[in-house]
Design a protein around this motif. Sequence first.
Motif, mmCIF file in Angstrom:
data_model
loop_
_atom_site.group_PDB
_atom_site.id
_atom_site.type_symbol
_atom_site.label_atom_id
_atom_site.label_comp_id
_atom_site.label_asym_id
_atom_site.label_seq_id
_atom_site.Cartn_x
_atom_site.Cartn_y
_atom_site.Cartn_z
ATOM 1 N N UNK A 178 0.838 -1.207 0.000
ATOM 2 C CA UNK A 178 0.000 0.000 0.000
ATOM 3 C C UNK A 178 0.874 1.259 0.000
ATOM 4 N N UNK A 179 2.027 1.197 0.695
ATOM 5 C CA UNK A 179 2.910 2.363 0.679
ATOM 6 C C UNK A 179 3.585 2.534 -0.679
ATOM 7 N N UNK A 181 2.284 1.755 -3.455
ATOM 8 C CA UNK A 181 1.249 2.368 -4.290
ATOM 9 C C UNK A 181 1.111 3.849 -3.965
ATOM 10 N N UNK A 182 1.175 4.176 -2.685
ATOM 11 C CA UNK A 182 1.020 5.568 -2.290
ATOM 12 C C UNK A 182 2.137 6.446 -2.825
ATOM 13 N N UNK A 185 1.984 5.851 -7.025
ATOM 14 C CA UNK A 185 0.711 6.157 -7.657
ATOM 15 C C UNK A 185 0.259 5.102 -8.636
ATOM 16 N N UNK A 186 0.927 3.962 -8.637
ATOM 17 C CA UNK A 186 0.556 2.888 -9.554
ATOM 18 C C UNK A 186 0.968 1.565 -8.929
ATOM 19 N N UNK A 187 0.372 0.486 -9.420
ATOM 20 C CA UNK A 187 0.764 -0.829 -8.919
ATOM 21 C C UNK A 187 1.545 -1.600 -9.965
#
Lengths: 498, 108
Positions: A178-179, A181-182, A185-187
Amino acid sequence: MLETLNINLTAILPEILLTALALCVMALDLIMRRGASRLVLGYLSIIGLLIILPVSCVSVIDGAFYGGMVKADGFSAYFNAIFIIAAIFTILISMDYLKRVNINKGEYYYIVLFATLGMMVMAASNDLVNLYVGLELMALSFYVLVAIRTASSKSVEAALKYFVLGALSSGVLLYGISFTYGVAGTTNFTEIAFQARRVTILDPYLLLAIVFIIVGFSFKIALFPFHLWSPDTYEGAPTPIAALLSVGSKAAAFAAFMRVFLVALPVYQPHWSRIFWGLSAATMLYGSVVAISQKNIVRMLAYSSIAHAGIIMIGFLVTSDMGAAGVMYYLLVYAFMNIGAFTVVTLFIRSSGRGESIRDYRGLAVRHPWLAFVMSIFLVSLAGIPPTGGFTAKFFILSSAINAQYYWLAVIGVVSTAISLFFYAKVIFYMYLSEPDALTEGTAGGAAGGADRDLPIMSSATCNIVLVAAAVGTVLLGIYPTPFIDMAIKAVKPFFLT
Amino acid sequence: MPAGKYKNMLTLTHFLILSFILFSIGVAGVLLRRNIIIVLMSLELIFNSVNISLAAFSYFMQSLSGTIFVIFNITIAAAEVAIGLAILVTVYRRRKTVYVDELDEMKG
């Protein structure tokens, strides 16, 4: 920002076929009569896997598919081959094992297939979402498989320990994801790499995310401080499942490691390789030292598997194509030699608990020369002695460490190999040079009173197939490694181009 | 007070702090509690803390993939807790206990 959806069914053909196979086995299990033998499901699974194996090796297509989520490159094909070989071996030895422990459950076979599917999804993923779903498919299947001997209190205890620590590690991994991604801004791995390269200063959140992801995956691989579940789980789980767990889940986690760290986060290499340095060194020494004091053969193999994970880690953290190819080659060899060793253990283990102790292997060469011979091949290979595959694999990994100037790590790897020689040689010594235990001899021959609970060792046809195939694979990979190493190097080349 | 003044006070940091607190409670619960049912609840707490942070990132960055990830997470967490409870029931049938420290048949 988002790539085109690029749908390509050929790219995920192995996964589709495996899903179809698992669903077929599941449906067949439902329509079969209650008491009917489920062995036919095992044969069906093996035939299906044998068909999928060549398909998965040839379905190599450049580019990323499904919005950049899936890759069908040589890397995933190589790992798919490892997973499918491991699954075929596991099902073959399971059929004999399940008959012996009186489990007639069809779900066993299709859950093994689903676990394999999860591993394949992990190896082919190019996106954190995909990776996590594959990981959980594999982990959830393994929780069920470890607990499948519901009548055994050891099995359920092992399953609970594995479940709690596995779920905790998934949670930690997810927090790291999750971090990531944070920050990015993308996975998508490729886009994460792009974002990480764009920012010149180090992002503390991304460092935190890296630590969490490392902790999460280290649980799955059973690296040193996070290994606590592994000996208990291996001991309590059905032995074929312990074999698949030690080979398949480790290989899948390494595949995921390489995808995440070599594709998505190469910019942070100096940071994560330092963490891995410590983990690897500690794991190698701890695994091989603690394995010496083990009296139970499965626990010994569990600690040996921990030590092997430490050595494989070296090839990954040096970040060279030689090292990464060494990791893949090592995992391939490991699939053969470790499942081979577990096959002998499976044949030898009795529901009464006899055969679990290393002392029960005394004099095995007199009574079962064939079993003792193949067991020695596997143990010699696990110890890393030429001319077996274990030696070649260790050689590639350690030479890649020296090439990348990780001298201390190479030294620790050699020391740990030397220590591990002791406990592998102990089993060989017991088998060939030790007098058989009078009690074991009597009951095994059926002369003493406990003949009904200690049946003589019968090596069934299916187990013999596995033993021959694994022994041939182990030796062949040792004397003729070139094509497999070349394939691995070709598969990891794209990782190091950017 | 005027409604508009405090409307935008809830920033990403608040969500991340909430997520971190829940995550820490969850990890502490898994590691410290003896009752397996509470351990399972703590595991759920961990998964949901991640969902909060993912949803918050997704909202503040106006990117949809985080929201999709949350949906996947909820599904997987449901499957996970179903298997966890099934294992717990089997353990209880065999051992007649739900306390972790009484499950010590294997050691070494």
